[in-house]
Structure formats: C-alpha cells, structure tokens
Design a protein around this motif. Structure first.
Motif, PDB file in Angstrom:
ATOM      1  N   ALA A  70       0.801  -1.230   0.000  1.00 52.93           N
ATOM      2  CA  ALA A  70       0.000   0.000   0.000  1.00 52.93           C
ATOM      3  C   ALA A  70       0.826   1.267   0.000  1.00 52.93           C
ATOM      4  O   ALA A  70       0.297   2.347   0.276  1.00 52.93           O
ATOM      5  CB  ALA A  70      -0.952  -0.011   1.199  1.00 52.93           C
ATOM      6  N   THR A  71       2.094   1.176  -0.271  1.00 53.25           N
ATOM      7  CA  THR A  71       2.936   2.367  -0.274  1.00 53.25           C
ATOM      8  C   THR A  71       3.692   2.466  -1.588  1.00 53.25           C
ATOM      9  O   THR A  71       3.942   1.458  -2.254  1.00 53.25           O
ATOM     10  CB  THR A  71       3.962   2.327   0.876  1.00 53.25           C
ATOM     11  N   ASN A  72       4.064   3.678  -1.940  1.00 54.19           N
ATOM     12  CA  ASN A  72       4.925   3.912  -3.098  1.00 54.19           C
ATOM     13  C   ASN A  72       6.297   4.324  -2.578  1.00 54.19           C
ATOM     14  O   ASN A  72       6.396   5.142  -1.670  1.00 54.19           O
ATOM     15  CB  ASN A  72       4.360   5.026  -3.984  1.00 54.19           C
ATOM     16  N   SER A  73       7.319   3.761  -3.183  1.00 53.29           N
ATOM     17  CA  SER A  73       8.678   4.094  -2.783  1.00 53.29           C
ATOM     18  C   SER A  73       9.010   5.525  -3.191  1.00 53.29           C
ATOM     19  O   SER A  73       8.740   5.935  -4.318  1.00 53.29           O
ATOM     20  CB  SER A  73       9.654   3.110  -3.443  1.00 53.29           C
ATOM     21  N   GLN A  74       9.594   6.257  -2.258  1.00 58.29           N
ATOM     22  CA  GLN A  74       9.989   7.640  -2.502  1.00 58.29           C
ATOM     23  C   GLN A  74      11.467   7.772  -2.842  1.00 58.29           C
ATOM     24  O   GLN A  74      11.945   8.869  -3.142  1.00 58.29           O
ATOM     25  CB  GLN A  74       9.672   8.499  -1.273  1.00 58.29           C
ATOM     26  N   GLY A  75      12.207   6.663  -2.749  1.00 58.03           N
ATOM     27  CA  GLY A  75      13.632   6.681  -3.030  1.00 58.03           C
ATOM     28  C   GLY A  75      14.225   5.316  -2.777  1.00 58.03           C
ATOM     29  O   GLY A  75      13.499   4.336  -2.555  1.00 58.03           O
ATOM     30  N   ARG A  76      15.563   5.256  -2.803  1.00 59.05           N
ATOM     31  CA  ARG A  76      16.254   3.991  -2.598  1.00 59.05           C
ATOM     32  C   ARG A  76      17.514   4.227  -1.781  1.00 59.05           C
ATOM     33  O   ARG A  76      18.157   5.268  -1.935  1.00 59.05           O
ATOM     34  CB  ARG A  76      16.642   3.380  -3.946  1.00 59.05           C
ATOM     35  N   VAL A  77      17.841   3.248  -0.927  1.00 55.96           N
ATOM     36  CA  VAL A  77      19.110   3.283  -0.209  1.00 55.96           C
ATOM     37  C   VAL A  77      19.814   1.949  -0.412  1.00 55.96           C
ATOM     38  O   VAL A  77      19.195   0.897  -0.322  1.00 55.96           O
ATOM     39  CB  VAL A  77      18.938   3.587   1.306  1.00 55.96           C
ATOM     40  N   GLU A  78      21.089   2.019  -0.751  1.00 54.18           N
ATOM     41  CA  GLU A  78      21.909   0.809  -0.874  1.00 54.18           C
ATOM     42  C   GLU A  78      22.645   0.629   0.442  1.00 54.18           C
ATOM     43  O   GLU A  78      23.182   1.597   0.988  1.00 54.18           O
ATOM     44  CB  GLU A  78      22.901   0.941  -2.018  1.00 54.18           C
ATOM     45  N   VAL A  79      22.664  -0.611   0.938  1.00 54.09           N
ATOM     46  CA  VAL A  79      23.309  -0.888   2.220  1.00 54.09           C
ATOM     47  C   VAL A  79      24.487  -1.837   2.020  1.00 54.09           C
ATOM     48  O   VAL A  79      24.578  -2.539   1.021  1.00 54.09           O
ATOM     49  CB  VAL A  79      22.304  -1.474   3.243  1.00 54.09           C
ATOM     50  N   SER A  80      25.361  -1.863   2.999  1.00 53.12           N
ATOM     51  CA  SER A  80      26.515  -2.764   2.959  1.00 53.12           C
ATOM     52  C   SER A  80      26.047  -4.212   3.061  1.00 53.12           C
ATOM     53  O   SER A  80      24.939  -4.485   3.530  1.00 53.12           O
ATOM     54  CB  SER A  80      27.458  -2.445   4.124  1.00 53.12           C
TER      55      SER A  80
END
Length: 168
Positions: A70-80
């Motif tokens: 039910a949500t739209n992604s507002q961005g992305r984060v890459e993690v280790s």
C-alpha cells in the motif's frame, strides 16, 4: 503469447501469476489450475497434484502488508553486505538499519518516507520507512568510513519499520 487474454477468463497467465504471488505474500496458499475441468477445485482441496502451487509466505502483520502493498517508494538506499545480512537475520541483536550502514542514496525523500532497500548488486530485498531524510543520509556519507558521529550512530530505520521482500 504472454499476457494475452484467454478465451475462458480475464487477463493472461502473467496477471494470474501476479495475483497468485500477491496472495502467497499475504500468507495464502494459491493454486492456478485449468477452469475447464470442474473437478479441479475438489482435487485441489484433496491435496492432489493439480496446476501450479504457490506456497504461502509466513503471514505478514498489518504494518508489513502496508509497507509491501500500500505504499509507493519515494527513493532507494543501498546498504553494505554486513547490514543486509543483519537485517535478514531474525536472531541478530541489533536489527536496526544505521545511517553508517548506508553506502548510497537515490532520490529525494523526507523523514518517514518509504524507500526500497538495495543490496550491493542493486537488487531490492526490502522496503521500509526511513527515520531520516535523504539529505541527512547523504550528510552521513560525507564522513570517513568508521567515523562515529551523532547521525551515523542513529537508526535510519527501526526493525518494525521494514519488511523483507519475497526471494531475499
């Protein structure tokens, strides 16, 4: 071809598979079988090998369903990689995502925005609600690796604010 409308029902096989995956992620066993054989419904409930079975994932709680569907992604984060393994491990002592775990930020998002969580190879393995903005994350990236600051030691995402996606 793929996605074409069948003569019997609505939508092609790809839409049936997509619907079965959503149901399975919601904790529901799902079978796609021929509708031409009316005995298939009985056969499925008797456990007979009919059609294609989509195994149910563990039933997500309401917050996990909200984050997933039910949500739209507002961005992305890459993690280790270490952070990814910690997030995937239900026995890990600290399952929070720290600002220092983030290696790259995509997009412009505010605090409390939902983002995709990427592994080093670029694949999305989770979704969650950030406790800091994209700008704050980027400011944390400007510090030397391993340097502990107020921001880098702060949780960027709490354990109850993310959901691991199917196939991770």
């Amino acid at each position: 071809g793929a996605g074409e409308k069948s003569t019997m029902g609505r939508g092609g096989m790809s839409s049936k598979i997509a619907a079965a995956r959503v149901a399975a992620l919601g904790g529901v066993q799902t079978v796609i079988a021929s509708g031409y054989n009316l005995d298939n419904i009985t056969n499925v409930f008797q456990g007979k090998d009919v059609g294609t079975l989509f195994l149910a994932a563990p039933r997500p709680n309401k917050r996990q369903r909200w984050l997933t569907f039910a949500t739209n992604s507002q961005g992305r984060v890459e993690v280790s990689e270490a952070a990814k393994q910690r997030l995937l491990d239900p026995q890990a002592a600290n399952r929070s995502l720290l600002a220092s775990d983030i290696v790259r930020v995509e997009g412009h998002f505010a605090e409390r925005s939902v983002v995709e969580i990427l592994e080093a190879k670029g694949g999305c393995f989770a979704r969650g609600m950030m406790q800091m903005s994209a700008d704050t994350c980027r400011d944390s990236l400007a510090h030397a690796p391993g340097e502990v600051t107020f921001t880098s030691a702060r949780p960027a995402m709490n354990p109850h604010d993310y959901v691991i996606l199917d196939g991770a």
